[in-house]
Design an enzyme around this catalytic site. Sequence first.
Site, short mmCIF file in Angstrom:
data_model
loop_
_atom_site.label_atom_id
_atom_site.label_comp_id
_atom_site.label_asym_id
_atom_site.label_seq_id
_atom_site.Cartn_x
_atom_site.Cartn_y
_atom_site.Cartn_z
N SER A 1 0.87 -1.18 0.00
CA SER A 1 0.00 0.00 0.00
C SER A 1 0.91 1.23 0.00
O SER A 1 2.09 1.12 0.35
CB SER A 1 -0.84 -0.01 1.28
N TYR B 1 -1.92 -1.21 10.46
CA TYR B 1 -1.88 -1.37 8.99
C TYR B 1 -0.57 -0.82 8.43
O TYR B 1 0.11 -1.46 7.62
CB TYR B 1 -3.08 -0.63 8.41
P1 NAD Z 1 -11.34 -6.49 0.36
O1 NAD Z 1 -11.87 -6.34 1.74
O2 NAD Z 1 -12.23 -6.21 -0.80
O3 NAD Z 1 -10.74 -7.96 0.17
C1 NAD Z 1 -9.96 -8.56 1.17
C2 NAD Z 1 -9.89 -10.04 0.89
O4 NAD Z 1 -9.18 -10.67 1.99
C3 NAD Z 1 -11.27 -10.72 0.82
O5 NAD Z 1 -11.26 -11.71 -0.17
C4 NAD Z 1 -11.41 -11.36 2.20
O6 NAD Z 1 -12.29 -12.47 2.23
C5 NAD Z 1 -9.96 -11.79 2.44
N1 NAD Z 1 -9.71 -12.09 3.84
C6 NAD Z 1 -10.03 -11.34 4.92
N2 NAD Z 1 -9.69 -12.00 6.05
C7 NAD Z 1 -9.14 -13.19 5.66
C8 NAD Z 1 -8.62 -14.31 6.35
N3 NAD Z 1 -8.57 -14.35 7.69
N4 NAD Z 1 -8.14 -15.36 5.63
C9 NAD Z 1 -8.20 -15.35 4.27
N5 NAD Z 1 -8.69 -14.31 3.56
C10 NAD Z 1 -9.16 -13.25 4.25
O7 NAD Z 1 -10.02 -5.57 0.32
P2 NAD Z 1 -9.20 -4.92 -0.90
O8 NAD Z 1 -9.40 -3.46 -0.84
O9 NAD Z 1 -9.45 -5.64 -2.16
O10 NAD Z 1 -7.71 -5.17 -0.38
C11 NAD Z 1 -6.85 -6.16 -0.93
C12 NAD Z 1 -5.42 -5.83 -0.53
O11 NAD Z 1 -5.04 -4.56 -1.08
C13 NAD Z 1 -5.22 -5.71 0.99
O12 NAD Z 1 -4.00 -6.28 1.35
C14 NAD Z 1 -5.20 -4.22 1.20
O13 NAD Z 1 -4.48 -3.85 2.36
C15 NAD Z 1 -4.53 -3.75 -0.06
N6 NAD Z 1 -4.79 -2.33 -0.37
C16 NAD Z 1 -6.07 -1.89 -0.58
C17 NAD Z 1 -6.27 -0.55 -0.85
C18 NAD Z 1 -7.64 0.01 -1.07
O14 NAD Z 1 -7.76 1.23 -1.15
N7 NAD Z 1 -8.67 -0.81 -1.23
C19 NAD Z 1 -5.19 0.34 -0.91
C20 NAD Z 1 -3.91 -0.16 -0.70
C21 NAD Z 1 -3.73 -1.50 -0.43
#
Ligand code: NAD
Length: 277
Positions: free
Chosen positions: A159, A172
């Site tokens: 991130s 985080y």
């Molecule tokens: P999201 O909440 O849409 O998806 C998260 C996924 O992780 C889901 O499939 C969920 O079921 C899974 N998950 C949660 N707990 C779990 C567990 N205990 N075991 C297995 N799977 C589990 O989130 P997202 O926004 O798609 O984020 C995906 C990645 O991208 C993350 O690592 C997040 O930190 C990173 N990220 C997101 C953003 C953003 O703005 N959305 C920005 C920077 C980084």
Amino acid sequence: MTVISATSDTQSLQAAVRPLTNKVALVTGSTSGIGLGIAQALAEAGAHIVVNGLGRMDEIEQTCAELRRFGREVDYDGANLLDPAGAAALVENTIANHGRIDILVNNAGIQHVSPVEEFPPERWDAIIALNLSAAFHTIRAALPHMKAQGAGCIINLASVHGLIASPYKSAYVSAKHGLIGLTKTVALETARLGITCNAICPGYVWTPLVEKQIDDTARARGISREAVISDVLLAAQPSKRFTTVEELCGIAAFLCGPHAASITGTTIAVDGGWTAQ
Ligand code: NAD
């Protein structure tokens, strides 16, 4: 003289259009958001996919059915990555079922927004366990197989918060900074072995993870949802728009392909200019 046969023509066309044909890709947290988008992009590029993540079984079955439209094998493993043994078993099951693992995308992540002194210790533990330690456990399990194959691609979804901090996100920010450290270390240990390890660092992407943060941040700061979006989330993102899942998918697919073989140990910010400031 080069003899070009119909077979080699078809193979080169396949390599150009579907460069990941018959690769096996495990994408953690691919039942939603960015992980689901990356799973789609890798399936479209020809990879077999192991889907992982939480959610309702009927929705997950629907997701897997949609991924199979690309004509590749798709299966689901519901390993809970808060459990170190579960994370390692996810990789071992992938290898047992498909005979190999070529691509590992550590994407599963959670968030909690709260001032440090009010941050619930159990939320700290869970965020470190999922956003950082789970990647260590999957990489640790995958590397012996990738080394034996002499090839492998690891992508860690970090991130901008792996590069810089924001208030109220102590766990985080710590986990994502640690994930970038892990990325660099693994890259150095594997640089001569045909394996790459990189971190993608998105700015804000509108997914369920961010949707939940909007309400949490509104509560923590005592402001409206609209104010959170304009004055907090997009305040530091100079493009003034959310990064899209599609933009991240293109980079993930590129990192898995043949033209990215020399890219390792790096962080790719996809943040609308946030970290240029
Ligand atoms: P999201 O909440 O849409 O998806 C998260 C996924 O992780 C889901 O499939 C969920 O079921 C899974 N998950 C949660 N707990 C779990 C567990 N205990 N075991 C297995 N799977 C589990 O989130 P997202 O926004 O798609 O984020 C995906 C990645 O991208 C993350 O690592 C997040 O930190 C990173 N990220 C997101 C953003 C953003 O703005 N959305 C920005 C920077 C980084």
